[in-house]
Design a protein around this motif. Structure first.
Motif: not given
Length: 290
Positions: A209-237
């Protein structure tokens, strides 16, 4: 030095075009480079040739035509003659033929036209790029659309004009927005468009969405990875999952930060939970119906 991975394309929109990011990309195995005629104030091609002529042959290079310098900054045109000149100019300025040339945001010129006029205009533009590929000015051609609804074959309430594309030249690549910030209507229209138009590949763009906006502070997409890859950031996920929203062979993302680019390359090693992605799409459909 990483092995080449064509899934990640370095986009130069808003980039300063510094040599260090291109060098870092190659060291990370990022060998896809995407630009456009109007980037960097219509200087993208010449600046790339001036600062990185020796690096450009190492990249699979794509660019876009359709925007032109105008009296008030920029104007859009699908005129076949202007497009042909723009493709020739791109190859001349870059010092090499691009691998892929995209028709840039055709919806800009299609808006407000009747379906018949829009069909004729889009058909002429696509034929021009297909001819350019045939003539060796590029290897492939495609369409890059920020809002593909105006070139869709399906009638949606929000669509201004409906343009048939099933009898037009089929693009080798269709580039569209991808990721969690793309609405379900656009995702559905994209799926239909690429199937009916028989596009060879789909590339995603603007997955964050054009950058590291506040949306990724409010929404965590890491559960969409398998396994959840807690070592990755929300931006990476978010970036990794964008390959499934919609399904895309490659995703273009812009950055001038080698560290950020390295993080995106790392994210490619994660596996997306396709069942979770499908459930997400079903939830979007259900919400729209309600």
């Amino acid at each position: 030095m990483h092995g080449a991975d064509p899934r990640l394309v370095l986009g130069l929109h808003r980039s300063r075009h510094h040599r260090d990011i291109l060098t870092a990309a190659l060291e990370l195995g990022v060998t896809g480079l995407d630009t456009a005629a109007p980037y960097l104030g219509f200087r993208s091609h010449t600046v790339l040739a001036e600062t990185a002529a020796d690096l450009l042959p190492k990249f699979t290079l794509s660019t876009k035509v359709g925007h032109f310098p105008g009296a008030e900054g920029a104007e859009h045109s699908l005129d076949p003659g202007r497009l042909r000149v723009a493709v020739e100019k791109a190859a001349r300025e870059l010092g090499r033929e691009p691998d892929t040339v995209f028709l840039h945001n055709p919806e800009r010129s299609l808006a407000g036209l009747s379906p018949a006029d829009a069909h004729a205009l889009l058909g002429g533009a696509c034929t021009t790029l297909a001819d350019a590929a045939r003539d060796g000015l590029c290897q492939n051609w495609g369409v890059a659309s920020w809002d593909p609804r105006l070139v869709s074959v399906v009638s949606v309430v929000s669509v201004v004009s409906v343009v048939r594309v099933d009898d037009l030249p089929s693009p080798d690549v269709l580039m569209v927005r991808a990721g969690f910030l793309v609405g379900i209507d656009l995702l559905d229209d994209t799926a239909v468009l690429r199937d009916v138009w028989r596009a060879g590949e789909t590339w995603g763009m603007s997955p964050l969405g054009g950058g590291h906006g506040s949306v990724w502070e409010e929404f965590d997409p890491r559960p969409f990875l398998r396994p959840h890859h807690g070592n990755l950031s929300r931006i990476q996920a978010a970036f990794r999952t964008a390959f499934h929203l919609p399904s895309a062979k490659a995703v273009a993302v812009g950055t001038d930060n080698p560290g950020h680019l390295a993080q995106l390359v790392q994210a490619l090693g994660a596996e997306v939970d396709t069942a979770a992605a499908s459930q997400y799409l079903r939830a979007l459909h259900s919400h729209r119906q309600n």
